[in-house]
Motif scaffolding. Structure first.
Motif, mmCIF file in Angstrom:
data_model
loop_
_atom_site.group_PDB
_atom_site.id
_atom_site.type_symbol
_atom_site.label_atom_id
_atom_site.label_comp_id
_atom_site.label_asym_id
_atom_site.label_seq_id
_atom_site.Cartn_x
_atom_site.Cartn_y
_atom_site.Cartn_z
ATOM 1 N N VAL A 133 0.855 -1.190 0.000
ATOM 2 C CA VAL A 133 0.000 0.000 0.000
ATOM 3 C C VAL A 133 0.887 1.233 0.000
ATOM 4 O O VAL A 133 2.043 1.189 0.432
ATOM 5 C CB VAL A 133 -0.950 0.039 1.218
ATOM 6 C CG1 VAL A 133 -1.947 -1.100 1.174
ATOM 7 C CG2 VAL A 133 -0.169 0.029 2.520
ATOM 8 N N GLU A 134 0.341 2.318 -0.483
ATOM 9 C CA GLU A 134 1.078 3.581 -0.467
ATOM 10 C C GLU A 134 1.116 4.140 0.947
ATOM 11 O O GLU A 134 0.150 3.996 1.715
ATOM 12 C CB GLU A 134 0.409 4.583 -1.410
ATOM 13 C CG GLU A 134 1.252 5.794 -1.724
ATOM 14 C CD GLU A 134 0.699 6.608 -2.885
ATOM 15 O OE1 GLU A 134 1.282 7.673 -3.179
ATOM 16 O OE2 GLU A 134 -0.304 6.180 -3.490
ATOM 17 N N LEU A 135 2.221 4.742 1.322
ATOM 18 C CA LEU A 135 2.329 5.350 2.639
ATOM 19 C C LEU A 135 1.353 6.520 2.770
ATOM 20 O O LEU A 135 1.205 7.326 1.856
ATOM 21 C CB LEU A 135 3.753 5.851 2.884
ATOM 22 C CG LEU A 135 4.849 4.790 2.984
ATOM 23 C CD1 LEU A 135 6.218 5.460 3.121
ATOM 24 C CD2 LEU A 135 4.608 3.855 4.163
ATOM 25 N N TYR A 147 -3.008 -0.102 5.759
ATOM 26 C CA TYR A 147 -2.804 -1.426 5.160
ATOM 27 C C TYR A 147 -3.871 -2.404 5.638
ATOM 28 O O TYR A 147 -4.470 -3.129 4.835
ATOM 29 C CB TYR A 147 -1.413 -1.953 5.507
ATOM 30 C CG TYR A 147 -1.316 -3.452 5.459
ATOM 31 C CD1 TYR A 147 -1.200 -4.128 4.239
ATOM 32 C CD2 TYR A 147 -1.382 -4.216 6.619
ATOM 33 C CE1 TYR A 147 -1.154 -5.514 4.193
ATOM 34 C CE2 TYR A 147 -1.324 -5.596 6.580
ATOM 35 C CZ TYR A 147 -1.216 -6.248 5.367
ATOM 36 O OH TYR A 147 -1.178 -7.611 5.323
ATOM 37 N N LEU A 148 -4.141 -2.440 6.942
ATOM 38 C CA LEU A 148 -5.110 -3.386 7.487
ATOM 39 C C LEU A 148 -6.508 -3.123 6.946
ATOM 40 O O LEU A 148 -7.259 -4.054 6.658
ATOM 41 C CB LEU A 148 -5.112 -3.302 9.016
ATOM 42 C CG LEU A 148 -3.844 -3.822 9.708
ATOM 43 C CD1 LEU A 148 -3.842 -3.434 11.184
ATOM 44 C CD2 LEU A 148 -3.717 -5.328 9.555
ATOM 45 N N SER A 151 -5.985 -3.779 2.677
ATOM 46 C CA SER A 151 -5.537 -5.081 2.196
ATOM 47 C C SER A 151 -6.217 -6.247 2.902
ATOM 48 O O SER A 151 -6.377 -7.315 2.331
ATOM 49 C CB SER A 151 -4.018 -5.212 2.361
ATOM 50 O OG SER A 151 -3.363 -4.284 1.529
ATOM 51 N N GLU A 152 -6.617 -6.038 4.155
ATOM 52 C CA GLU A 152 -7.257 -7.116 4.902
ATOM 53 C C GLU A 152 -8.704 -6.798 5.256
ATOM 54 O O GLU A 152 -9.365 -7.559 5.961
ATOM 55 C CB GLU A 152 -6.438 -7.409 6.162
ATOM 56 C CG GLU A 152 -5.003 -7.826 5.825
ATOM 57 C CD GLU A 152 -4.237 -8.336 7.032
ATOM 58 O OE1 GLU A 152 -4.818 -8.394 8.133
ATOM 59 O OE2 GLU A 152 -3.065 -8.705 6.861
ATOM 60 N N GLN A 153 -9.194 -5.669 4.763
ATOM 61 C CA GLN A 153 -10.586 -5.272 4.957
ATOM 62 C C GLN A 153 -11.022 -5.344 6.418
ATOM 63 O O GLN A 153 -12.121 -5.797 6.748
ATOM 64 C CB GLN A 153 -11.538 -6.121 4.099
ATOM 65 C CG GLN A 153 -11.485 -5.817 2.604
ATOM 66 C CD GLN A 153 -10.265 -6.429 1.928
ATOM 67 O OE1 GLN A 153 -10.008 -7.618 2.090
ATOM 68 N NE2 GLN A 153 -9.522 -5.638 1.191
ATOM 69 N N THR A 154 -10.147 -4.893 7.308
ATOM 70 C CA THR A 154 -10.454 -4.893 8.734
ATOM 71 C C THR A 154 -10.264 -3.486 9.292
ATOM 72 O O THR A 154 -9.125 -3.014 9.394
ATOM 73 C CB THR A 154 -9.532 -5.866 9.498
ATOM 74 O OG1 THR A 154 -9.584 -7.149 8.901
ATOM 75 C CG2 THR A 154 -9.966 -5.970 10.952
ATOM 76 N N PRO A 155 -11.363 -2.793 9.647
ATOM 77 C CA PRO A 155 -11.212 -1.468 10.256
ATOM 78 C C PRO A 155 -10.366 -1.575 11.525
ATOM 79 O O PRO A 155 -10.659 -2.378 12.413
ATOM 80 C CB PRO A 155 -12.654 -1.057 10.573
ATOM 81 C CG PRO A 155 -13.498 -1.890 9.661
ATOM 82 C CD PRO A 155 -12.773 -3.194 9.509
ATOM 83 N N SER A 156 -9.321 -0.780 11.605
ATOM 84 C CA SER A 156 -8.366 -0.933 12.698
ATOM 85 C C SER A 156 -7.920 0.415 13.243
ATOM 86 O O SER A 156 -7.756 1.376 12.501
ATOM 87 C CB SER A 156 -7.131 -1.704 12.221
ATOM 88 O OG SER A 156 -7.486 -2.944 11.640
#
Length: 301
Positions: A133-135, A147-148, A151-156
């Motif tokens: 992912v882009e910074l 990224y989370l 890429s992992e479809q998890t709201p974090s």
């Protein structure tokens, strides 16, 4: 307080929380690599993020590789963390230093610059899973949360911190809170959680105020059905490099290159990028490697 990792859930399992204290291992990395203030903060945050992400893996031997490649003076960061609680890492330019940012804090974002975050998850068999992912800011926490979510479809929500002064690292670690689908539908719960996380002044001030991970979890999730797992995992800086591995790497160079090292340098020196250990291979060691290669060639021929 010992370096440690604690896991918890809330909202009937709809919220997952992990917290780490990484003060000692970050200080060890600072000393091993002779890191500047800003480089210590950058690597410390990256190692904490790697440990937080690795904690969700299931298979023994699983590891997460976090690589930050920006165009700033820091020259990139690499942190390698395992489910077993071990972590190691290094930065491209350990001596770089910058003035504080607009908030008066270490300018990690400025040192990193713009670029990309690469995450590799290795579960110990098959091909590792990788994503890029882009910074977002270069501050590490924002970038890993991005990224989370993407890429992992998890709201974090990810809060990372490293406090380093004249005496070295006195507080470091972070917390990762993830909202799973069944809890994400409760808009009021999500809004309350977002408000509490946003109100945090950072992670290291909590440690400096004497807060434990359990107390931090209680402040954030105590009225949401918090369930803290009883197991506390110890964390440490650890590198698996060894003299035998160095010899294995030298052997790949082939007979001609090894012979050249014997003639010109009377041996070879190798430094591990991850931990800074220096290994010396004598001319006798290299001669033995040449003999091994010649023996292998005779057998294959």
């Amino acid at each position: 307080m010992a370096d440690q990792l604690i896991r918890a859930t809330a909202a009937d399992g709809g919220i997952k929380a992990v917290g780490v204290i990484t003060t000692r291992l970050t200080e060890e990395a600072r000393q091993r690599h002779k890191l500047s203030y800003v480089a210590t903060a950058a690597l410390g945050r990256s190692m904490a993020a790697g440990l937080l992400m690795a904690s969700s893996m299931k298979r023994v031997g699983s590891r997460v590789n976090v690589r930050v490649k920006g165009d700033g003076l820091l020259g990139g960061i690499l942190a390698d963390a395992g489910l077993d609680g071990t972590v190691r890492g290094y930065v491209g330019n350990p001596s770089v230093e910058l003035p504080p940012n607009d908030q008066g804090k270490l300018d990690v974002g400025g040192a990193v610059g713009t670029g990309f975050l690469y995450v590799v998850r290795d579960i110990g068999h098959g091909f590792p899973y990788s994503s890029t992912v882009e910074l977002v800011s270069g501050e590490i926490g924002d970038d890993v949360a991005h990224y989370l979510a993407n890429s992992e479809q998890t709201p974090s929500a990810l809060v990372l911190g490293v406090f380093v002064g004249e005496q070295g690292v006195t507080a470091a670690g972070g917390i990762l809170i993830q909202v799973l689908p069944k809890a994400a539908r409760d808009e009021e719960l999500v809004a309350t959680l977002e408000s509490r996380v946003s109100a945090l002044s950072g992670f290291t001030p909590l440690l400096q105020a004497g807060k434990t991970l359990i107390e931090i979890f209680n402040d954030l999730l105590g009225d949401m059905g918090l369930n803290i797992f009883p197991e506390t995992q110890m964390l440490r800086f650890h590198c698996g490099c060894s003299f035998d591995r160095v010899l294995g790497a030298l052997k790949i160079l082939g007979e001609a290159e090894l012979q050249d090292m014997i003639v010109k340098d009377n041996g070879a020196e190798a430094t591990c990028e991850f931990c800074g250990n220096i290994y010396q291979a004598s001319s006798d060691d290299l001669t033995q490697l040449i003999g091994d290669l010649q023996g292998e060639s005779a057998i294959s021929g």
